[in-house]
Design a protein around this motif. Structure first.
Motif, PDB file in Angstrom:
ATOM      1  N   SER A  19       2.380   8.381   6.550  1.00 45.48           N
ATOM      2  CA  SER A  19       1.525   7.326   5.995  1.00 45.48           C
ATOM      3  C   SER A  19       1.380   6.195   7.001  1.00 45.48           C
ATOM      4  O   SER A  19       2.350   5.827   7.663  1.00 45.48           O
ATOM      5  CB  SER A  19       2.140   6.759   4.712  1.00 45.48           C
ATOM      6  OG  SER A  19       2.200   7.757   3.728  1.00 45.48           O
ATOM      7  N   ARG A  22       1.861  -0.367   6.865  1.00 44.90           N
ATOM      8  CA  ARG A  22       1.169  -1.635   6.618  1.00 44.90           C
ATOM      9  C   ARG A  22       1.989  -2.714   7.325  1.00 44.90           C
ATOM     10  O   ARG A  22       3.130  -2.959   6.973  1.00 44.90           O
ATOM     11  CB  ARG A  22       1.081  -1.900   5.114  1.00 44.90           C
ATOM     12  CG  ARG A  22       0.158  -0.919   4.419  1.00 44.90           C
ATOM     13  CD  ARG A  22      -0.092  -1.291   2.989  1.00 44.90           C
ATOM     14  NE  ARG A  22       1.109  -1.260   2.165  1.00 44.90           N
ATOM     15  CZ  ARG A  22       1.543  -0.187   1.520  1.00 44.90           C
ATOM     16  NH1 ARG A  22       0.897   0.940   1.607  1.00 44.90           N
ATOM     17  NH2 ARG A  22       2.629  -0.246   0.796  1.00 44.90           N
ATOM     18  N   ALA A  48      -0.480  -2.563  -1.133  1.00 44.26           N
ATOM     19  CA  ALA A  48      -0.783  -1.166  -1.465  1.00 44.26           C
ATOM     20  C   ALA A  48      -2.151  -1.014  -2.125  1.00 44.26           C
ATOM     21  O   ALA A  48      -2.815   0.001  -1.954  1.00 44.26           O
ATOM     22  CB  ALA A  48       0.310  -0.604  -2.367  1.00 44.26           C
ATOM     23  N   ASP A  49      -2.601  -2.039  -2.871  1.00 40.94           N
ATOM     24  CA  ASP A  49      -3.891  -1.943  -3.575  1.00 40.94           C
ATOM     25  C   ASP A  49      -5.084  -2.300  -2.700  1.00 40.94           C
ATOM     26  O   ASP A  49      -6.213  -2.343  -3.168  1.00 40.94           O
ATOM     27  CB  ASP A  49      -3.878  -2.808  -4.833  1.00 40.94           C
ATOM     28  CG  ASP A  49      -3.805  -4.303  -4.539  1.00 40.94           C
ATOM     29  OD1 ASP A  49      -3.764  -4.704  -3.353  1.00 40.94           O
ATOM     30  OD2 ASP A  49      -3.784  -5.079  -5.513  1.00 40.94           O
TER      31      ASP A  49
END
Length: 131
Positions: A19, A22, A48-49
């Protein structure tokens, strides 16, 4: 069943490693001629959103008197997007804001002193910002 559990754990580990990370981006802030002592930083952290949390830490802003407030802007070639407003008592300030603005499109930060007059446009009273 033990093999399935190990297999599921391996898939989870590979998924987590694959992944995209971030990563928070720290932007240094300096004062303008209206607030020469202002200095601090804004940390932009992807959530995450898909939204961005902006953690502002700044000192040296003058007290925002009655009828005035500060506004935090994300600034880019297409203009500005407000990330939120705040007041200052003149002391060091730490606040968090949430925005849906894309930091790639709005890579700079600006802080303006605004008059509480209902006008949503940015004033020309820039007190701090990045580059």
């Amino acid at each position: 069943s033990g093999g399935a559990l190990v297999g599921a754990a391996a898939v989870l580990a590979i998924t987590l490693l694959a992944s995209p990370a971030r990563v928070a981006d720290r932007i240094a802030l300096t004062g303008s001629s209206l607030a020469p002592a202002a200095a601090g930083s804004a940390v932009l952290e992807p959530m995450a959103d898909g939204s961005i949390r902006v953690d502002l830490a700044i000192s040296g802003l003058p007290r925002s008197d009655a009828g005035h407030f500060y506004e935090l802007w994300l600034v880019g070639e297409r203009g500005r997007v407000s990330a939120g407003t705040f007041r200052s008592d003149g002391g060091p300030l730490v606040r968090s804001f949430m925005t849906a603005a894309d930091p790639a499109a709005y890579p700079r930060i600006g802080i303006t002193l605004e008059t509480d007059d209902g006008n949503p446009a940015a004033s020309d009273q820039r007190v701090a910002g990045s580059g």
